[in-house]
Design a protein around this motif. Structure first.
Motif, PDB file in Angstrom:
ATOM      1  N   PHE A 176       1.497   4.061  -7.260  1.00 22.58           N
ATOM      2  CA  PHE A 176       0.845   3.747  -5.997  1.00 22.58           C
ATOM      3  C   PHE A 176       1.874   3.397  -4.931  1.00 22.58           C
ATOM      4  O   PHE A 176       2.970   2.905  -5.240  1.00 22.58           O
ATOM      5  N   THR A 177       1.509   3.622  -3.669  1.00 19.25           N
ATOM      6  CA  THR A 177       2.267   3.033  -2.566  1.00 19.25           C
ATOM      7  C   THR A 177       1.979   1.533  -2.549  1.00 19.25           C
ATOM      8  O   THR A 177       1.041   1.046  -3.189  1.00 19.25           O
ATOM      9  N   GLN A 237      -1.503   0.942  -1.392  1.00 20.96           N
ATOM     10  CA  GLN A 237      -2.491   1.228  -2.426  1.00 20.96           C
ATOM     11  C   GLN A 237      -2.528   0.118  -3.486  1.00 20.96           C
ATOM     12  O   GLN A 237      -3.599  -0.255  -3.964  1.00 20.96           O
ATOM     13  N   LYS A 238      -1.357  -0.406  -3.837  1.00 25.73           N
ATOM     14  CA  LYS A 238      -1.319  -1.505  -4.813  1.00 25.73           C
ATOM     15  C   LYS A 238      -2.141  -2.690  -4.324  1.00 25.73           C
ATOM     16  O   LYS A 238      -2.927  -3.277  -5.077  1.00 25.73           O
ATOM     17  N   GLU A 239      -1.931  -3.070  -3.057  1.00 24.35           N
ATOM     18  CA  GLU A 239      -2.662  -4.210  -2.516  1.00 24.35           C
ATOM     19  C   GLU A 239      -4.162  -3.926  -2.473  1.00 24.35           C
ATOM     20  O   GLU A 239      -4.982  -4.796  -2.792  1.00 24.35           O
ATOM     21  N   SER A 240      -4.514  -2.697  -2.113  1.00 24.17           N
ATOM     22  CA  SER A 240      -5.934  -2.337  -2.064  1.00 24.17           C
ATOM     23  C   SER A 240      -6.554  -2.403  -3.455  1.00 24.17           C
ATOM     24  O   SER A 240      -7.649  -2.949  -3.638  1.00 24.17           O
ATOM     25  N   VAL A 241      -5.861  -1.857  -4.442  1.00 30.08           N
ATOM     26  CA  VAL A 241      -6.369  -1.841  -5.810  1.00 30.08           C
ATOM     27  C   VAL A 241      -6.451  -3.259  -6.367  1.00 30.08           C
ATOM     28  O   VAL A 241      -7.390  -3.604  -7.098  1.00 30.08           O
ATOM     29  N   LYS A 242      -5.477  -4.077  -6.033  1.00 29.14           N
ATOM     30  CA  LYS A 242      -5.503  -5.456  -6.541  1.00 29.14           C
ATOM     31  C   LYS A 242      -6.801  -6.154  -6.146  1.00 29.14           C
ATOM     32  O   LYS A 242      -7.452  -6.797  -6.981  1.00 29.14           O
ATOM     33  N   HIS A 243      -7.183  -6.003  -4.903  1.00 33.22           N
ATOM     34  CA  HIS A 243      -8.384  -6.698  -4.425  1.00 33.22           C
ATOM     35  C   HIS A 243      -9.666  -5.930  -4.758  1.00 33.22           C
ATOM     36  O   HIS A 243     -10.683  -6.549  -5.099  1.00 33.22           O
TER      37      HIS A 243
END
Length: 734
Positions: A526-527, A530-536
């Motif tokens: 992930f970018t 994307q990592k931050e989006s997936v985390k939440h």
């Protein structure tokens, strides 16, 4: 796992003639065809499983050892030498191509250059030899083959055997002539129950905590029957009808005698029920263990976390046997998904690479490939990932050089089972496991399987580079690049800000699960956005199906640690593993659901005591605390370079050791001080400080946003004075 694949230059394989000129080791050892002993031993070990006294075999194909093996090595002697030869099987000996009469146990090798061949046949166990002289000894520099392609024409001339494929011999710890590989047994230690409760015809024994071994009856006398009911819980031992394992025996002893049960069992409690006039003076057990030395350690300011670490160690030790097994009560099998996690825990506790290699060889078996490993698609991919990590942590290329052909045929089997879109989709005979989760769909092309295949293809490209197969390397890297693009083109959903679980009939499903999303974080697919989006959207979102097995909690918590959420993960660790401890666990379980109550915790697979209360995948805090709190991980093969990035996660202090091939890296971290003692290799210390840090023996560089780095030299101790930042509480569930 490392966030990017190891970069290495293609290496040219050494010619076998050069291998034969390696100096002999100082002592002889038993040797065999590599992988054969591992297959033979795993067959024997896994067929010890019983359920209520009934033999319970594995679900997959068994391979076997080659019954006829040719061993040889070239030597240059300055003086004649007496050489002793031992073999497991029928054998002959050749000196410089000429057969010697009979099966000689000792030969004289003249001064000069010579070749010794020993050919051994053994159908029952693995053909093996032990050769011992002053300088001529059997070791892994000997070459072996299962077909030498040798023949003699009408003139008596020996054929060209250049097409013969020779491998370096395999070995383990059998280092004396009488330590026969076929008699392999783990060491045992005598232990006794901590309490004994007797009734009219029954005796309940409590050994204090989960354990594994052979029950021994002392002073047995009389005529009648004895039933032993084993229990990981008291309830199981007292349930004569539902206990998973038992022994039933009949005796007629006029004189007192001792009796040891034929198979080892897992238990904390044992309920002995007698009939007739049978009397038993006492009962003990022979605790069976691998005897490995703990090298890794961890301690911190929180005693509950220390207890979690200690019980994790004990759990992992119980499941570390001839191989890494899943659990000690029920299966006692070598499952690839379970073993893969064990490899990672091992690198932070024992760093015993031979057990890793043995387990990988036992799982792979031999060609032809007729099914996925353990029949499970994802477990095949974990096998490839285990090879990747083995090379990263140990730096040992020998496994890859020896067994690349088996890697290749396994991968070609997988590639041959893709659908028309080039995706892995379950075919008849395939078990898509992923995790034990109610209602988890396995239909269609599941994103998690594509992600694991992509990483496996990257691993194959790396291995092909190592063995100098550039064409293979280019092909596998290209396959991986295409599949990685497909992963995002076909599975990423902008609205849900995550990878969806699957595609059915060529269309995305609406279902989002944690699996592919959390793996893509620590694979660095992930970018950052994307990592931050997936985390939440996924990892901290309670509307996404929760994970209740330690198996997948391992990866979920790793993904959060990789994003700097150590404070949140520590709380989760205390809730989850601490929750088992509060229920009296002395080892960690196969599955834990806090919503269950009482004896419900012991049930699984439709049986009241079907759950394993000592499962290898329950020991994952070993890995998490070593890699993400002590913060030690290799960044190039064999810790030639590595990072140390300690994270307190809300703790006041942490300390411990992480083993490497060169020794143990020691780390201490508090809110004001970091201490590191290094080993060979170049280390990089990374940390954050709200004040300018000071180190008298190192040069610290500022990297912005309160981040600092310091290069650490081999075999040096460093003390850094700093001021830790107040850790933010990012991890809040929706």
């Amino acid at each position: 796992m490392k966030n990017m694949l190891i970069k290495t230059c293609p290496l040219i394989l050494l010619l076998f003639t050069l291998c034969q000129q390696l100096p002999a080791q100082s002592a002889a050892t038993w040797i065999w065809y590599p992988g054969d002993f591992e297959i033979w031993l795993s067959n024997n070990m896994q067929n010890r499983r019983t359920e209520r006294g009934t033999f319970f075999p594995v679900f997959w194909k068994y391979d076997s050892h080659y019954p006829l093996i040719d061993f040889h090595r070239n030597f240059i002697l300055s003086a004649p030498e007496e050489v002793k030869i031992y073999a497991e099987g029928i054998y002959n000996v050749k000196l410089d191509g000429k057969p010697l009469e009979g099966a000689p146990k000792q030969i004289t090798v003249p001064a000069g250059q010579h070749r010794i061949n020993v050919k051994v046949f053994n159908q029952a166990s693995v053909p093996a030899i032990y050769v011992s002289g002053k300088t001529i000894v059997s070791d892994t520099s000997w070459l072996v083959t299962f077909e030498d392609k040798e023949w003699i024409d009408e003139t008596g001339k020996t054929s060209d055997v250049s097409a013969t494929k020779w491998l370096n011999a395999g070995r383990w710890y059998f280092n004396t002539p009488d330590a026969l590989p076929s008699a392999c047994k783990l060491p045992v230690t005598v232990q006794h129950a901590i309490s004994v409760t007797k009734n009219s015809n029954s005796t309940l024994m409590d050994f204090g905590r989960e354990t594994f071994g052979f029950i021994r009856l002392h002073g047995l006398q009389g005529t009648g029957n004895i039933a032993l009911y084993y229990g990981e819980s008291k309830e199981e031992a007292l349930s004569e009808k539902a206990a998973e394992t038992l022994d039933r025996l009949s005796f007629h002893h006029q004189q007192k005698a001792d009796s040891i049960m034929p198979l080892s069992k897992a238990f904390r409690y044992v309920n002995m029920v007698t009939s007739g006039d049978i009397k038993v003076d006492s009962v003990s057990m022979l605790y069976e263990h691998a005897g490995l030395k703990e090298r890794g350690s961890f301690r911190c300011s929180d005693e509950e976390v220390n207890r979690i670490y200690d019980v994790s160690k004990y759990t992992f030790g119980l499941n570390t046997r001839e191989f890494f097994i899943d659990g000690i009560k029920r299966d006692r099998w070598v499952w690839s998904g379970d073993a893969y996690q064990s490899y990672l825990m091992n690198y932070y506790l024992y760093f015993d690479s031979p057990t890793v290699a043995r387990t990988m060889l036992a799982l792979r078996g031999k060609d032809p490939v007729t099914s996925h490993i353990n029949t499970i698609m994802d477990y095949t991919f974990y096998w490839f990932l285990g090879i990747y990590d083995y090379y990263l942590y140990t730096g040992d290329q020998s496994f890859i050089r020896q067994f690349y052909p088996r890697m290749q045929t396994m991968m070609e089997y997988c590639l041959g089972r893709r659908n028309k879109d080039g995706l892995m989709e379950g075919l008849p005979g395939d078990w898509i496991f992923i995790d034990w989760a109610d209602g988890l769909s396995k239909t269609g092309a599941v994103s998690f399987e594509q992600l694991l295949l992509c990483r496996s293809l990257e691993t194959m490209g790396l291995c092909a580079d190592i063995v100098g197969e550039k064409g293979d390397a280019d092909r596998y890297h290209q396959y991986a690049a295409v599949l990685k693009k497909q992963l995002f083109d076909l599975y990423w959903n902008d609205q849900q800000q995550a990878l969806v679980h699957s595609r059915v009939n060529g269309k995305q499903t609406a279902n989002v699960t944690r699996y592919a999303n959390m793996f893509a974080i620590f694979y660095d697919y992930f970018t950052q956005q994307q990592k931050e989006s997936v985390k939440h959207a996924v990892l901290l979102n309670d509307s996404i199906q929760r994970i209740t097995t330690p198996y997948m909690r391992f990866y979920e918590l790793e993904a959060l640690c990789a994003m700097g959420e150590q404070s949140y993960v520590l709380k989760e660790m205390k809730d989850y593993w601490g929750g088992m401890l509060k229920l009296g666990a002395t080892s960690f379980w196969e599955e834990y659901n806090p919503a269950k109550h009482g004896v419900e915790h012991f049930a699984m697979y439709g049986r009241p005591f079907g759950k394993s209360l000592c499962h290898a995948w329950g020991a994952s805090p070993l890995y998490l605390l070593g890699k993400y709190y002590l913060g030690v991980k290799p960044t190039s093969p064999g810790y030639a370079t590595y990072t140390v990035q300690p994270a307190l996660g809300g703790l006041k202090w942490i300390e411990g050791k992480v083993p490497t091939p060169q020794g143990d890296i020691a780390v201490y971290c508090s809110t004001e001080e970091i201490k590191v003692t290094t080993v060979d290799g170049t280390g990089l210390l990374r940390f954050r400080s709200k004040t300018k840090p000071v180190c008298k023996t190192g040069s610290i560089s500022a990297k912005g946003d309160n981040w600092y780095e310091m290069t650490m030299q081999p075999a040096t101790s460093y003390v850094v004075a700093y001021q830790s930042l107040k850790e933010e509480q990012h991890g809040k569930r929706k």
